[in-house]
Enzyme design. Structure first.
Site, mmCIF file in Angstrom:
data_model
loop_
_atom_site.group_PDB
_atom_site.id
_atom_site.type_symbol
_atom_site.label_atom_id
_atom_site.label_comp_id
_atom_site.label_asym_id
_atom_site.label_seq_id
_atom_site.Cartn_x
_atom_site.Cartn_y
_atom_site.Cartn_z
ATOM 1 N N MET A 93 0.853 -1.686 0.103
ATOM 2 C CA MET A 93 -0.015 0.117 -0.151
ATOM 3 C C MET A 93 0.760 1.428 0.044
ATOM 4 S SD MET A 93 -3.034 -0.781 -0.361
ATOM 5 C CE MET A 93 -4.071 -2.460 -0.173
ATOM 6 N N ARG A 94 1.925 1.463 -0.927
ATOM 7 C CA ARG A 94 2.707 2.283 -1.028
ATOM 8 C C ARG A 94 2.924 3.091 -2.365
ATOM 9 N NH1 ARG A 94 2.720 5.506 3.286
ATOM 10 N NH2 ARG A 94 4.583 6.451 2.172
ATOM 11 N N ASN A 110 1.738 -5.446 -10.440
ATOM 12 C CA ASN A 110 1.069 -5.258 -9.609
ATOM 13 C C ASN A 110 -0.535 -6.038 -9.991
ATOM 14 O OD1 ASN A 110 0.000 -3.649 -6.988
ATOM 15 N ND2 ASN A 110 -1.307 -2.641 -7.795
ATOM 16 N N HIS A 112 -4.730 -5.237 -8.954
ATOM 17 C CA HIS A 112 -5.372 -4.116 -8.801
ATOM 18 C C HIS A 112 -6.860 -4.806 -8.578
ATOM 19 C CE1 HIS A 112 -7.272 -0.108 -7.502
ATOM 20 N NE2 HIS A 112 -7.719 -0.707 -8.073
ATOM 21 N N ASP A 148 -2.258 2.819 -10.768
ATOM 22 C CA ASP A 148 -2.796 1.506 -11.614
ATOM 23 C C ASP A 148 -3.182 1.829 -13.330
ATOM 24 O OD1 ASP A 148 -3.347 0.431 -8.948
ATOM 25 O OD2 ASP A 148 -4.890 1.864 -8.451
HETATM 26 C C1 GAR Z 1 -5.797 -7.385 -2.792
HETATM 27 O O1 GAR Z 1 -7.167 -7.474 -3.030
HETATM 28 C C2 GAR Z 1 -5.171 -6.040 -3.234
HETATM 29 O O2 GAR Z 1 -5.453 -6.818 -4.943
HETATM 30 C C3 GAR Z 1 -5.730 -4.890 -2.837
HETATM 31 O O3 GAR Z 1 -5.463 -5.617 -1.263
HETATM 32 C C4 GAR Z 1 -5.800 -6.764 -0.909
HETATM 33 C C5 GAR Z 1 -4.393 -7.345 -0.393
HETATM 34 O O4 GAR Z 1 -4.714 -7.858 -0.082
HETATM 35 N N1 GAR Z 1 -4.436 -3.917 -3.193
HETATM 36 C C6 GAR Z 1 -4.937 -2.519 -3.923
HETATM 37 O O5 GAR Z 1 -5.844 -2.469 -2.960
HETATM 38 C C7 GAR Z 1 -3.835 -2.480 -4.204
HETATM 39 N N2 GAR Z 1 -4.160 -0.592 -5.136
HETATM 40 P P1 GAR Z 1 -3.396 -9.504 0.805
HETATM 41 O O6 GAR Z 1 -2.636 -9.271 1.419
HETATM 42 O O7 GAR Z 1 -4.487 -10.266 1.165
HETATM 43 O O8 GAR Z 1 -2.912 -9.603 -0.605
#
Ligand code: GAR
EC number: 2.1.2.2
Length: 221
Positions: A93-94, A110, A112, A148
């Site tokens: 989340m950076r 990445n 998303h 993204d």
């Molecule tokens: C996932 O849903 C991923 O797509 C999202 O965070 C979650 C992480 O879950 N990523 C974002 O929103 C990035 N912008 P996890 O830690 O269980 O893999």
């Protein structure tokens, strides 16, 4: 034995995507080796998941750095010292800077939780529910300097149901994230990804996808 692509995984949270990558490697479906898992959050559950599989972990807290660039420099140092060839952002989340991008051009992925270019940024699942979208899904993409916005490698589509909440939609999307992320990494590991401007082409063995999806379903049309 097939060559294993050395990857570094960047995480911030639960690490369920990391787990799906670990599982795919252990099941022999993904020709990669996770050399290091780096978290910017010291108690991220993802670290525990890595340690459970004897994967080296590193905490690099963004709070210890004055600028995003200095934080990225520390990450690049860690990745380079592990001879990483692909950087996998899995719930990291950076926002990254040119420092990381320039060190790994075309080699950062990445995931998303939306069908990009719809609903970039934070709370993508909530955005989809609130907007009233009938479909959402998830996207694995190469990272570029935007948010993204990089070239799309693979997407999965799920319906948004009338009684969905952010939580129920997130769970439906997450199940698909766990399928497409290892697949995208395997495309890369097997050298099958070609970039044509911003269109990602997968050489050989791509399944035909010609079916249209409708939600709600059609009644006789
Ligand atoms: C996932 O849903 C991923 O797509 C999202 O965070 C979650 C992480 O879950 N990523 C974002 O929103 C990035 N912008 P996890 O830690 O269980 O893999």
């Amino acid at each position: 034995m097939r060559r294993k692509l050395p990857i570094g995984v960047l995480v911030s949270g639960s690490g369920s995507n990391l787990q799906s990558i670990i599982d795919s490697i252990e099941q022999g479906r993904l020709d990669a080796e996770i050399k290091v898992v780096i978290s910017n959050i010291h108690d991220a559950f993802a670290l525990k998941r890595a340690q459970n599989h004897s994967i080296p972990t590193l905490v690099i807290s963004h709070e210890n750095f004055e600028t995003r660039e200095a934080f990225d420099e520390a990450i690049v140092r860690a990745l380079k010292s592990n001879r990483i060839e692909l950087v996998v952002m899995a719930g990291f989340m950076r926002i990254i800077t040119h420092v990381l991008l320039d060190a790994y051009p075309g080699k950062i992925m990445n995931i998303h939780p939306a069908l990009l270019p719809s609903f970039p940024g934070m709370h993508a699942q909530r955005q989809a529910v609130d907007y009233g979208a009938k479909f959402s899904g998830c996207t694995v993409h190469f990272v570029d300097s935007g948010v993204d916005s990089g070239p799309i490698i693979i997407q999965a589509v799920v319906p948004v149901l009338d009684d969905d909440t952010e939580e129920t939609l997130s769970a439906r999307i997450l199940k698909e994230e766990h399928r497409i992320y290892p697949q995208a990494i395997q495309y890369f590991a097997s050298g099958r990804i070609r970039l044509n401007n911003r269109r990602v082409m997968i050489a050989e063995g791509q399944c035909e996808m010609s079916t249209a999806l409708h939600n709600p379903g059609l009644s006789g049309f």
